[in-house]
Write a protein that holds these residues in place. Structure first.
Motif, PDB file in Angstrom:
ATOM      1  N   ALA A  88      -1.973   2.910  -2.389  1.00 16.15           N
ATOM      2  CA  ALA A  88      -1.153   3.645  -3.353  1.00 16.15           C
ATOM      3  C   ALA A  88       0.301   3.712  -2.901  1.00 16.15           C
ATOM      4  O   ALA A  88       1.227   3.576  -3.707  1.00 16.15           O
ATOM      5  N   ALA A  89       0.529   3.927  -1.599  1.00 17.27           N
ATOM      6  CA  ALA A  89       1.895   4.059  -1.094  1.00 17.27           C
ATOM      7  C   ALA A  89       2.591   2.708  -0.978  1.00 17.27           C
ATOM      8  O   ALA A  89       3.791   2.595  -1.238  1.00 17.27           O
ATOM      9  N   ALA A  90       1.850   1.674  -0.578  1.00 16.81           N
ATOM     10  CA  ALA A  90       2.478   0.376  -0.312  1.00 16.81           C
ATOM     11  C   ALA A  90       2.696  -0.444  -1.571  1.00 16.81           C
ATOM     12  O   ALA A  90       3.654  -1.225  -1.647  1.00 16.81           O
ATOM     13  N   LEU A  91       1.848  -0.276  -2.565  1.00 20.17           N
ATOM     14  CA  LEU A  91       1.865  -1.170  -3.716  1.00 20.17           C
ATOM     15  C   LEU A  91       2.327  -0.478  -4.985  1.00 20.17           C
ATOM     16  O   LEU A  91       1.924  -0.843  -6.097  1.00 20.17           O
ATOM     17  N   ASN A  92       3.183   0.516  -4.844  1.00 18.64           N
ATOM     18  CA  ASN A  92       3.728   1.183  -6.032  1.00 18.64           C
ATOM     19  C   ASN A  92       4.984   0.459  -6.513  1.00 18.64           C
ATOM     20  O   ASN A  92       6.004   1.064  -6.819  1.00 18.64           O
ATOM     21  N   ILE A  93       4.913  -0.873  -6.543  1.00 16.20           N
ATOM     22  CA  ILE A  93       5.988  -1.735  -7.024  1.00 16.20           C
ATOM     23  C   ILE A  93       5.504  -2.397  -8.303  1.00 16.20           C
ATOM     24  O   ILE A  93       4.340  -2.781  -8.414  1.00 16.20           O
ATOM     25  N   ASP A  94       6.391  -2.549  -9.261  1.00 22.57           N
ATOM     26  CA  ASP A  94       6.014  -3.262 -10.473  1.00 22.57           C
ATOM     27  C   ASP A  94       5.637  -4.696 -10.128  1.00 22.57           C
ATOM     28  O   ASP A  94       6.341  -5.389  -9.400  1.00 22.57           O
ATOM     29  N   ALA A  95       4.529  -5.140 -10.657  1.00 23.07           N
ATOM     30  CA  ALA A  95       4.086  -6.534 -10.497  1.00 23.07           C
ATOM     31  C   ALA A  95       3.462  -6.976 -11.812  1.00 23.07           C
ATOM     32  O   ALA A  95       2.250  -7.181 -11.905  1.00 23.07           O
ATOM     33  N   PRO A  96       4.274  -7.128 -12.843  1.00 21.47           N
ATOM     34  CA  PRO A  96       3.719  -7.478 -14.149  1.00 21.47           C
ATOM     35  C   PRO A  96       3.187  -8.907 -14.186  1.00 21.47           C
ATOM     36  O   PRO A  96       3.532  -9.744 -13.351  1.00 21.47           O
ATOM     37  N   THR A  97       2.336  -9.149 -15.152  1.00 23.37           N
ATOM     38  CA  THR A  97       1.826 -10.501 -15.372  1.00 23.37           C
ATOM     39  C   THR A  97       2.510 -11.106 -16.597  1.00 23.37           C
ATOM     40  O   THR A  97       2.800 -10.406 -17.567  1.00 23.37           O
ATOM     41  N   THR A  98       2.778 -12.392 -16.523  1.00 23.41           N
ATOM     42  CA  THR A  98       3.422 -13.110 -17.612  1.00 23.41           C
ATOM     43  C   THR A  98       2.494 -14.231 -18.077  1.00 23.41           C
ATOM     44  O   THR A  98       1.975 -14.988 -17.253  1.00 23.41           O
ATOM     45  N   ALA A 125       4.624  -6.566   3.746  1.00 18.39           N
ATOM     46  CA  ALA A 125       5.355  -5.786   4.749  1.00 18.39           C
ATOM     47  C   ALA A 125       5.138  -4.295   4.550  1.00 18.39           C
ATOM     48  O   ALA A 125       4.968  -3.534   5.515  1.00 18.39           O
ATOM     49  N   ARG A 126       5.141  -3.842   3.321  1.00 20.55           N
ATOM     50  CA  ARG A 126       4.921  -2.420   3.049  1.00 20.55           C
ATOM     51  C   ARG A 126       3.488  -2.017   3.403  1.00 20.55           C
ATOM     52  O   ARG A 126       3.253  -0.926   3.937  1.00 20.55           O
ATOM     53  N   PHE A 127       2.533  -2.895   3.112  1.00 22.61           N
ATOM     54  CA  PHE A 127       1.140  -2.599   3.444  1.00 22.61           C
ATOM     55  C   PHE A 127       0.966  -2.499   4.962  1.00 22.61           C
ATOM     56  O   PHE A 127       0.315  -1.581   5.470  1.00 22.61           O
ATOM     57  N   LEU A 128       1.564  -3.430   5.697  1.00 23.29           N
ATOM     58  CA  LEU A 128       1.471  -3.402   7.153  1.00 23.29           C
ATOM     59  C   LEU A 128       2.097  -2.134   7.717  1.00 23.29           C
ATOM     60  O   LEU A 128       1.547  -1.503   8.633  1.00 23.29           O
ATOM     61  N   ALA A 129       3.241  -1.731   7.194  1.00 26.29           N
ATOM     62  CA  ALA A 129       3.909  -0.529   7.688  1.00 26.29           C
ATOM     63  C   ALA A 129       3.060   0.716   7.465  1.00 26.29           C
ATOM     64  O   ALA A 129       2.987   1.604   8.330  1.00 26.29           O
ATOM     65  N   GLU A 130       2.402   0.789   6.305  1.00 21.46           N
ATOM     66  CA  GLU A 130       1.549   1.951   6.034  1.00 21.46           C
ATOM     67  C   GLU A 130       0.364   1.994   6.993  1.00 21.46           C
ATOM     68  O   GLU A 130      -0.029   3.073   7.468  1.00 21.46           O
ATOM     69  N   CYS A 131      -0.220   0.833   7.285  1.00 24.68           N
ATOM     70  CA  CYS A 131      -1.330   0.797   8.241  1.00 24.68           C
ATOM     71  C   CYS A 131      -0.873   1.217   9.629  1.00 24.68           C
ATOM     72  O   CYS A 131      -1.513   2.045  10.296  1.00 24.68           O
ATOM     73  N   LEU A 132       0.218   0.653  10.088  1.00 25.79           N
ATOM     74  CA  LEU A 132       0.695   0.932  11.441  1.00 25.79           C
ATOM     75  C   LEU A 132       1.139   2.384  11.590  1.00 25.79           C
ATOM     76  O   LEU A 132       0.968   2.977  12.655  1.00 25.79           O
ATOM     77  N   GLN A 133       1.710   2.955  10.557  1.00 30.64           N
ATOM     78  CA  GLN A 133       2.112   4.355  10.651  1.00 30.64           C
ATOM     79  C   GLN A 133       0.916   5.248  10.934  1.00 30.64           C
ATOM     80  O   GLN A 133       1.000   6.180  11.736  1.00 30.64           O
TER      81      GLN A 133
END
Length: 211
Positions: A88-98, A125-133
């Motif tokens: 939820a914290a790492a992937l709260n970026i828009d990733a629309p499908t076209t 990178a965001r996913f890794l940072a959340e895990c390491l934190q």
């Protein structure tokens, strides 16, 4: 065997085959195996198509799809209870499908360029940072993540979510860097980051980072 949480049925072994198997948490913490190889799972967990379909039908579905797809890798590991929070914290970026026009079958392209550096590596990178934190939450000293890159990898790591206990210096090679890109690469976006440079090519930068 090494690492906390090795109760998981899924272990991670080195791609070079000479390092002891470890748990997911230890593989994430170490980054590279002691023999210089990459950690790979001993097998790929099964993911039910129905679980992915159910996750995809929910609002803000990307974190939920990731949770369903990654659950088997995290089962039994110390990070497993936090997987929902991590996605939820790492992937709260828009990733629309076209829709890909002109295809006989329904085909979609997933847009992974809506992150802070417009690179698909923002997601990892965001996913890794959340895990390491979460793994380093009780550590006495901050964990330093050294990234060897001449491209956008270091930028994605430096621009990741601000996390306590993590430092992110980037080691970049000086050769073949466009003059216009140097100011951007020499000024980290966050106080936890620092830019280092050295003469050489990509391979030498990676070797020195492993030392």
């Amino acid at each position: 065997q090494s690492g906390e949480g090795l109760m998981s049925a899924l272990g991670f072994i080195s791609s070079r085959g000479t390092a002891a198997p470890v748990a997911l948490s230890e593989a994430i913490r170490q980054g590279l195996a002691p023999d210089g190889g990459l950690y790979v799972p001993t097998h790929l967990p099964r993911v039910a198509a129905s679980a992915l379909a159910a996750a995809a039908s929910l609002p803000a579905s990307l974190p939920k799809i990731a949770h369903a797809a990654l659950q088997g890798f995290f089962d039994g590991d110390r990070l497993q209870p936090s997987l929902g929070e991590i996605t939820a914290a790492a992937l709260n970026i828009d990733a629309p499908t076209t829709v890909v026009e002109g295809c006989a079958d329904r085909l979609f392209a997933l847009e992974l360029f809506h992150g802070p550096t417009a690179a698909f590596k923002d997601f990892g990178a965001r996913f890794l940072a959340e895990c390491l934190q979460r793994l380093e939450a009780d550590a006495a000293q901050p964990l330093t993540i050294l990234v060897a890159t001449s491209g956008d990898t270091g930028g994605a790591v430096a621009a990741g979510r601000p996390t306590q206990g993590l430092r992110r210096p980037e080691r970049r090679r000086r050769a073949r860097v466009r003059p216009g890109a140097r100011p951007q690469r020499s000024r980290p976006r966050r106080s936890a980051g620092a830019a280092l440079s050295e003469a050489g090519d990509d391979r030498s930068a990676r070797r020195s980072s492993r030392r």
